[in-house]
Design an enzyme around this catalytic site. Structure first.
Site, PDB file in Angstrom:
ATOM      1  N   ILE A 163       0.967  -1.123   0.074  1.00  0.00           N
ATOM      2  CA  ILE A 163      -0.165  -0.142  -0.073  1.00  0.00           C
ATOM      3  C   ILE A 163       0.968   1.119   0.103  1.00  0.00           C
ATOM      4  O   ILE A 163       0.681   2.048  -0.681  1.00  0.00           O
ATOM      5  CB  ILE A 163      -0.921   0.101   1.249  1.00  0.00           C
ATOM      6  CG1 ILE A 163      -1.900  -1.068   0.918  1.00  0.00           C
ATOM      7  CG2 ILE A 163      -1.676   1.290   1.151  1.00  0.00           C
ATOM      8  CD1 ILE A 163      -2.735  -1.291   2.261  1.00  0.00           C
ATOM      9  N   CYS A 164       2.057   1.378   0.660  1.00  0.00           N
ATOM     10  CA  CYS A 164       3.156   2.532   0.685  1.00  0.00           C
ATOM     11  C   CYS A 164       3.606   2.743  -0.535  1.00  0.00           C
ATOM     12  O   CYS A 164       3.693   3.989  -0.792  1.00  0.00           O
ATOM     13  CB  CYS A 164       3.944   2.206   1.875  1.00  0.00           C
ATOM     14  SG  CYS A 164       3.336   2.228   3.516  1.00  0.00           S
ATOM     15  N   THR A 165       3.744   1.685  -1.111  1.00  0.00           N
ATOM     16  CA  THR A 165       4.366   1.756  -2.396  1.00  0.00           C
ATOM     17  C   THR A 165       3.426   2.283  -3.592  1.00  0.00           C
ATOM     18  O   THR A 165       3.715   3.091  -4.370  1.00  0.00           O
ATOM     19  CB  THR A 165       4.996   0.542  -3.111  1.00  0.00           C
ATOM     20  OG1 THR A 165       5.906  -0.275  -2.185  1.00  0.00           O
ATOM     21  CG2 THR A 165       5.419   0.487  -4.675  1.00  0.00           C
TER      22      THR A 165
ATOM     23  N   ALA B 232       2.653   6.120  -2.633  1.00  0.00           N
ATOM     24  CA  ALA B 232       3.885   6.787  -3.175  1.00  0.00           C
ATOM     25  C   ALA B 232       4.058   7.080  -4.760  1.00  0.00           C
ATOM     26  O   ALA B 232       4.066   8.068  -5.238  1.00  0.00           O
ATOM     27  CB  ALA B 232       5.316   6.172  -2.886  1.00  0.00           C
TER      28      ALA B 232
END
Length: 152
Positions: free
Chosen positions: A46-48, A51
């Protein structure tokens, strides 16, 4: 510390970026709006996605007069690799000691996982958006752009 709310003055901070620069939130005052997004960890799915969505919309943020700053507890070396791998054009800052997260009142989910929260700070340093959605990458970008474009 109590969480920062819309209408509050954004807490200033100074931090090193993945490129070795030192930035201060107040350096943008009177010049640019700032999107500050807190996320748990570089490289997680999810963080990727989050970003990369900020990356893909970065020109829209610039055109609307804003810069983007990502904040997590990861080390600068890890930020550098993450930014290079995904061609991220914005600053990532390390909050290893949690001081920035604490100043904004960003809590930990389930007591250990840093929460995912996005703030939009206008040119005067006032918080105009506080948006949290732990499992959504796109909504952070959409909400920040929507509010930012309404400030114009």
């Amino acid at each position: 510390m109590e969480p920062i709310r819309e209408g509050d003055l954004a807490p200033d901070f100074t931090a090193a970026t993945q490129d070795g620069e030192t930035i201060t939130l107040s350096q943008y005052r009177g010049q640019k709006a700032v999107v500050i997004y807190f996320y748990p960890q570089d490289g997680t799915p999810i963080c990727t996605r989050q970003a990369c969505r900020f990356r893909d919309a970065y020109e829209e943020f610039l055109d609307a007069g804003a810069v983007v700053i990502g904040v997590s507890g990861d080390a600068l070396e890890r930020h550098r690799a993450f930014a290079q791998t995904h061609c991220l054009p914005f600053h990532l800052v390390s909050d290893a000691d949690g001081a920035i997260r604490q100043a904004y009142g960003v809590r930990k989910r389930f007591g250990f996982l840093p929460d995912r929260v996005t703030y939009l700070v206008d040119k005067e340093g006032i918080v105009r958006l506080v948006f949290g959605a732990a499992f959504s990458a796109q909504r952070h970008v959409d909400q920040a752009l929507h509010v930012l474009k309404g400030l114009e």
